[in-house]
Design an enzyme around this catalytic site. Structure first.
Site, PDB file in Angstrom:
ATOM      1  N   ASP A 179       0.840  -1.198   0.000  1.00 53.75           N
ATOM      2  CA  ASP A 179       0.000   0.000   0.000  1.00 53.75           C
ATOM      3  C   ASP A 179       0.877   1.249   0.000  1.00 53.75           C
ATOM      4  O   ASP A 179       2.040   1.211   0.416  1.00 53.75           O
ATOM      5  CB  ASP A 179      -0.956   0.005   1.200  1.00 53.75           C
ATOM      6  CG  ASP A 179      -0.243   0.000   2.546  1.00 53.75           C
ATOM      7  OD1 ASP A 179       0.775  -0.718   2.679  1.00 53.75           O
ATOM      8  OD2 ASP A 179      -0.682   0.725   3.461  1.00 53.75           O
ATOM      9  N   GLU A 225       0.050  -0.742   5.864  1.00 52.61           N
ATOM     10  CA  GLU A 225       1.146  -0.172   6.643  1.00 52.61           C
ATOM     11  C   GLU A 225       1.065   1.342   6.707  1.00 52.61           C
ATOM     12  O   GLU A 225       1.362   1.945   7.730  1.00 52.61           O
ATOM     13  CB  GLU A 225       2.489  -0.598   6.043  1.00 52.61           C
ATOM     14  CG  GLU A 225       3.686  -0.406   6.968  1.00 52.61           C
ATOM     15  CD  GLU A 225       4.327   0.969   6.881  1.00 52.61           C
ATOM     16  OE1 GLU A 225       5.178   1.291   7.731  1.00 52.61           O
ATOM     17  OE2 GLU A 225       3.978   1.746   5.959  1.00 52.61           O
TER      18      GLU A 225
END
Length: 381
Positions: free
Chosen positions: A78, A140
């Site tokens: 991500d 994250e």
């Protein structure tokens, strides 16, 4: 659907990943790119989704081999939003002048691509001697509640515990080979809300100004030197990030005053000891104040040992630099991994991470792949 890129080509893999608009919490196929590459190499891949209402956060766990030693590559696919002002499409993976551009090149799709390519090259060289694990999350850059932490809990339930973990976050300030991170400071956010009584400024005896109690609280907090650093950590830092009373008027004493504080703390403190100190300070000036404390992670250190030394040797062999062992910077998912096994971080140059026109050099992506391959050989897998 396009054919998957060769697992041994880190740049092609990175382009595949960059073309996925995986802005947290979206995945947009990024973990699919990782899964297909690992399946081509013979890994058993498990897609894991955690979170409320049946799960919302995508994650991936993969394993090849059953014996020891077991090495884990960890990371995330991500990315943060691209923002405005790019000179190119942030999700195209454009290459120009020896650099590859896109949101996540440095942080940290480049690290994931290099790990995949390094493992592919290792398997091309001969059979695996131990076991390899991949732990890749799509959560994250966001709240990080149902990403790496949840996967580690899932692994623990199954008795999975790697001997060492290498996290591919960007660790180098300007040149490849400068820094290996062997720890991180802890981080906590504190919201202090002091309540008073609203009133007219001309009649202060009929009101209770909460700002007059919040100011000495903040003065006491910022006046203290938390420490002067420790063997592996810089001094802890307390920063006021916001002071707000929500008062547009000049003749009104507000009913509440609020401040936000962030503390980045080293191994001389815990979040609990710092919370106790803040509670004592607040109680001296505003016993009825509300405190909201959120801890994103405690400080941790991977004591330099054989694994860290082998990683350092691998970096030096490929880049020609002896890396500094460091604990600076923000938080990472290493703060969760440290509770499962020793962890160190080494990745690309982070000079442009989270900036517009984020990019890394093609040469650095190849160097990182070679570092990971060299480390695997020294590690014994």
């Amino acid at each position: 659907m396009s054919h998957p890129s060769s697992p041994s080509d880190p740049v092609a893999l990175l382009q595949d990943l960059l073309r996925c608009r995986s802005v947290t919490p979206a995945d947009d196929g990024a973990l699919g790119v990782v899964a297909r590459s690992l399946e081509m190499m013979g890994f058993e891949v498990t897609r894991l989704v955690f979170g409320p209402e049946g799960g919302q956060t995508p994650n991936l766990y993969a394993r090849l081999g059953q014996g020891g030693p077991c090495l884990c590559f960890a990371g995330h696919t991500d990315v943060v939003p691209p923002g405005e002002g790019w000179s190119c499409d942030p999700f195209a993976g454009d290459i120009r002048d020896g650099h590859i551009y896109g949101r996540g090149t440095a942080d940290m799709k480049g690290g994931v691509a290099a790990a995949l390519a390094a493992v592919a090259r290792r398997l091309e060289a001969g059979p695996l001697k131990g076991s390899l694990v991949f732990l890749i999350t799509g959560d994250e850059e966001g709240p990080a509640r149902y990403g790496t932490r949840s996967v580690l809990e899932w692994m623990k339930e199954r008795g999975e515990a790697p001997d060492f973990c290498l996290l591919g976050e960007p660790t180098n300030p300007a040149e490849m080979g400068e820094v290996i991170k062997i720890g991180r400071r802890g981080s906590m956010n504190v919201v202090i809300t002091v309540k008073g009584t609203q009133g007219h400024v001309a009649y202060p005896h009929l009101a209770d100004n909460p700002i007059h109690r919040l100011v000495p609280i903040l003065n006491d907090l910022t006046s203290r030197t938390l420490d002067h650093g420790s063997d592996w950590f810089a001094p802890s830092s307390l920063q006021i990030t916001s002071v707000d009373v929500g008062n547009p008027a000049t003749n009104v004493i507000p009913a509440t005053a609020q401040a936000r504080v962030n503390i980045r703390f080293n191994d001389l403190h815990t979040s609990g000891s710092l919370r106790n100190w803040i509670e004592d300070v607040v109680a001296c000036h505003a016993p009825e104040a509300d405190l909201d404390v959120a801890v994103s992670g405690e400080s941790f250190l991977t004591e330099p040992g054989a694994e860290v030394e082998k990683l350092s040797q691998a970096v030096q062999a490929v880049t020609g630099r002896t890396p500094k062992l460091d604990t600076g910077g923000g938080t990472s998912d290493a703060r969760f991994i440290t509770h499962c096994c020793p962890v160190a971080e080494f990745g690309l140059v982070g000079a442009t991470m989270h900036k517009r026109d984020e990019h890394v050099s093609l040469a650095s992506v190849e160097q990182l792949t070679q570092v990971y391959l060299e480390f695997m050989q020294r590690f014994g897998v």
